[in-house]
Design a protein around this motif. Structure first.
Motif, short mmCIF file in Angstrom:
data_model
loop_
_atom_site.label_atom_id
_atom_site.label_comp_id
_atom_site.label_asym_id
_atom_site.label_seq_id
_atom_site.Cartn_x
_atom_site.Cartn_y
_atom_site.Cartn_z
N VAL A 65 0.85 -1.18 0.00
CA VAL A 65 0.00 0.00 0.00
C VAL A 65 0.89 1.23 0.00
O VAL A 65 2.05 1.18 0.42
CB VAL A 65 -0.96 0.04 1.22
CG1 VAL A 65 -1.95 -1.11 1.18
CG2 VAL A 65 -0.17 0.01 2.53
N LEU A 74 -3.80 11.57 -6.78
CA LEU A 74 -3.53 10.19 -7.19
C LEU A 74 -2.44 10.18 -8.26
O LEU A 74 -1.59 9.28 -8.29
CB LEU A 74 -4.81 9.53 -7.71
CG LEU A 74 -4.77 8.01 -7.80
CD1 LEU A 74 -4.66 7.40 -6.42
CD2 LEU A 74 -6.00 7.47 -8.52
N ASN A 92 -8.40 1.36 -7.52
CA ASN A 92 -8.97 1.92 -6.30
C ASN A 92 -10.32 2.59 -6.50
O ASN A 92 -10.86 3.20 -5.57
CB ASN A 92 -7.99 2.92 -5.68
CG ASN A 92 -6.78 2.26 -5.04
OD1 ASN A 92 -6.82 1.86 -3.89
ND2 ASN A 92 -5.71 2.11 -5.81
N VAL A 106 -3.60 4.02 -0.28
CA VAL A 106 -3.96 3.65 -1.65
C VAL A 106 -3.39 2.26 -1.92
O VAL A 106 -2.18 2.04 -1.75
CB VAL A 106 -3.40 4.67 -2.67
CG1 VAL A 106 -3.73 4.22 -4.08
CG2 VAL A 106 -3.96 6.06 -2.39
N ALA A 107 -4.25 1.33 -2.29
CA ALA A 107 -3.81 -0.04 -2.55
C ALA A 107 -3.11 -0.11 -3.90
O ALA A 107 -3.53 0.53 -4.87
CB ALA A 107 -5.01 -0.99 -2.52
N ARG A 164 -7.21 -7.23 4.75
CA ARG A 164 -7.73 -6.19 3.86
C ARG A 164 -9.23 -6.41 3.67
O ARG A 164 -9.69 -7.52 3.42
CB ARG A 164 -7.03 -6.24 2.50
CG ARG A 164 -5.65 -5.63 2.51
CD ARG A 164 -5.14 -5.35 1.12
NE ARG A 164 -4.99 -6.54 0.32
CZ ARG A 164 -4.63 -6.54 -0.97
NH1 ARG A 164 -4.42 -5.39 -1.59
NH2 ARG A 164 -4.49 -7.66 -1.62
N LYS A 166 -12.61 -5.03 1.55
CA LYS A 166 -13.12 -4.25 0.43
C LYS A 166 -14.50 -3.73 0.79
O LYS A 166 -15.42 -4.50 1.09
CB LYS A 166 -13.17 -5.09 -0.85
CG LYS A 166 -13.48 -4.29 -2.10
CD LYS A 166 -13.32 -5.15 -3.34
CE LYS A 166 -13.49 -4.32 -4.61
NZ LYS A 166 -13.29 -5.13 -5.83
N ASN A 191 -6.19 4.10 8.15
CA ASN A 191 -6.50 4.28 6.74
C ASN A 191 -6.60 5.74 6.31
O ASN A 191 -6.94 6.02 5.16
CB ASN A 191 -7.81 3.55 6.41
CG ASN A 191 -7.68 2.04 6.55
OD1 ASN A 191 -7.22 1.37 5.63
ND2 ASN A 191 -8.07 1.51 7.70
N GLN A 203 -13.44 0.67 -1.90
CA GLN A 203 -12.20 1.07 -1.21
C GLN A 203 -11.63 -0.09 -0.41
O GLN A 203 -12.38 -0.86 0.21
CB GLN A 203 -12.51 2.24 -0.27
CG GLN A 203 -11.30 2.79 0.47
CD GLN A 203 -11.65 4.02 1.31
OE1 GLN A 203 -12.80 4.48 1.29
NE2 GLN A 203 -10.68 4.53 2.04
N LEU A 204 -10.32 -0.25 -0.44
CA LEU A 204 -9.66 -1.31 0.32
C LEU A 204 -9.14 -0.73 1.63
O LEU A 204 -8.36 0.24 1.62
CB LEU A 204 -8.51 -1.91 -0.49
CG LEU A 204 -8.92 -2.80 -1.67
CD1 LEU A 204 -7.71 -3.21 -2.49
CD2 LEU A 204 -9.66 -4.04 -1.18
#
Length: 399
Positions: A65, A74, A92, A106-107, A164, A166, A191, A203-204
């Motif tokens: 991450v 981003l 994402n 951010v994954a 994790r 989702k 997070n 979102q992860l």
């Protein structure tokens, strides 16, 4: 297959810690007018999130991450870590020009170069379990990087890989925190959520890793309630029996009384507690969830359960009677199910498909709960956990 099993083991641990039967009393309304019980808060305490390297990368064995810096978008984050902005945005569920909050996670859709001393990390490679960290290597690396005037601060390089999650439509930070039995605040801190704890679909999230609180802590540190006084010490006479006293000669009436005392039956000798009154499932109380050969044995810290070979579509049975505590899916699409049993036991079943029970359902031993997921090879991963710790399932299954 090894990487997938590590994901499942970390996932099972995180959810097992969250399989508490008691509701979360966030405002302590159940304790107004009485002493405040902080044991539940201690059980929900979580570790601090590991520090990223200079690029903002936190690297775990099975995923990476990125942590946003102040003023990041981003696109700028993608440039810093070396991934296409469109690929990062698509993974994402975001837009390329979306702004990011400081510390927002951010994954990454795929691995970038591992952290190393060149990127500001203490060691090269992903974060390792605490039991496998080479302390000598870590110390040597820290000494080499130390400045004569400003000593280097060691960053976290070991720990448990977080689960994790989702985010699905309708979920909130509070419902997710309740699912895993962590506080919404720790979920937000890990997070980088905003003050409203807002989430977006897809979102992860990383689920904060719970601290392991020694079971004896709450007892040894217990403080008497004010006004209740201190515990009464055991009198010396209770520590050993009184000396035998020979009664003096007595009259016939007294003799009769003595005879009556002598005739009083002695109390029954106490029987050792060998578990008769305990509800914890014994070895004979569990059944194999599927029939098949064991292709991977239990190994503490490496494989927290056993892997049982079974064809895709094979019915999976509940190993013992209990209540379904959780049903969910990992970010990799692996379905898992937990059943809570008496005696603080939890059984974990992963690599499932076509689950036929729901959270909260009571299930009986041998009842079908789903089917084995297809794979190469197809198998069922099965764990037995006693509280926070995994145990060898073979100690509960028929020999």
């Amino acid at each position: 297959m090894t990487a997938r099993l590590r994901i499942v083991s970390a996932l099972a641990l995180g959810v097992a810690l969250g399989a508490c039967s008691e509701p979360i009393d966030l405002d302590l309304r159940g304790k107004i007018g009485g002493p405040v019980d902080t044991s539940a808060a201690a059980q929900m305490a979580t570790e601090n999130r590991p520090e990223p390297d200079d690029r903002g990368i936190i690297s775990y064995p099975n995923y990476q991450v990125a942590v946003a810096k102040r003023g990041d978008t981003l696109s700028s984050l993608a440039t810093r870590i070396g991934l296409p902005a469109t690929e990062l945005a698509r993974f994402n569920g975001m837009k390329v020009d979306d702004p990011l909050r400081k510390d927002e996670l951010v994954a990454l859709p795929r691995r970038v170069s591992e952290p190393s001393p060149l990127t500001g990390a203490d060691v090269t490679g992903p974060i390792k379990p605490a039991t496998s960290v080479d302390v000598a290597t870590l110390a040597g690396s820290a000494i080499e990087r130390a400045s004569p005037t400003a000593p280097s601060v060691n960053r976290v390089v070991s720990g448990t890989e977080p689960v994790r999650h989702k985010v699905e439509r309708g979920e909130t930070a509070f419902t997710i925190a309740r699912l895993y039995d962590v506080s919404p605040r720790s979920l937000a801190e890990w997070n980088g959520l905003d003050k409203d704890f807002a989430l977006r679909e897809g979102q992860l999230l990383l689920i904060p890793v719970a601290q392991k609180i020694p079971a004896a802590t709450t007892k040894s540190n217990a403080v008497p309630v004010p006004g209740s006084g201190s515990p009464t010490p055991t009198p010396p006479s209770a520590s050993k029996p009184l000396p035998a006293v020979t009664p003096p000669a007595a009259s016939a009436g007294a003799a009769a009384g003595t005879a009556a005392v002598a005739a009083t039956p002695k109390p029954a000798k106490p029987v050792a507690d060998i578990g008769q009154a305990q509800a914890t499932p014994a070895k004979s109380d569990m059944v194999m969830p599927v029939s098949g050969s064991i292709i991977r044995d239990y190994s503490k810290g490496r494989n927290e359960g056993i892997d049982i070979s079974a064809g895709a579509g094979t019915a999976v049975k509940a190993a013992a009677s209990g209540q379904v505590a959780s049903i969910s899916t990992t970010a990799e699409g692996v379905k898992f199910l937990l059943i809570r049993h008496p005696g603080d036991l939890i059984t974990v079943y992963t690599h499932l498909d076509n689950i036929t029970v729901q959270k909260g359902d009571a299930v009986s031993r041998g009842q079908s709960i789903g089917k084995v997921r297809s794979g190469d090879p197809s198998f069922l991963h099965f764990e037995v956990r006693k509280g926070f710790e995994s145990t060898d399932p073979m100690g509960y299954l028929p020999g």
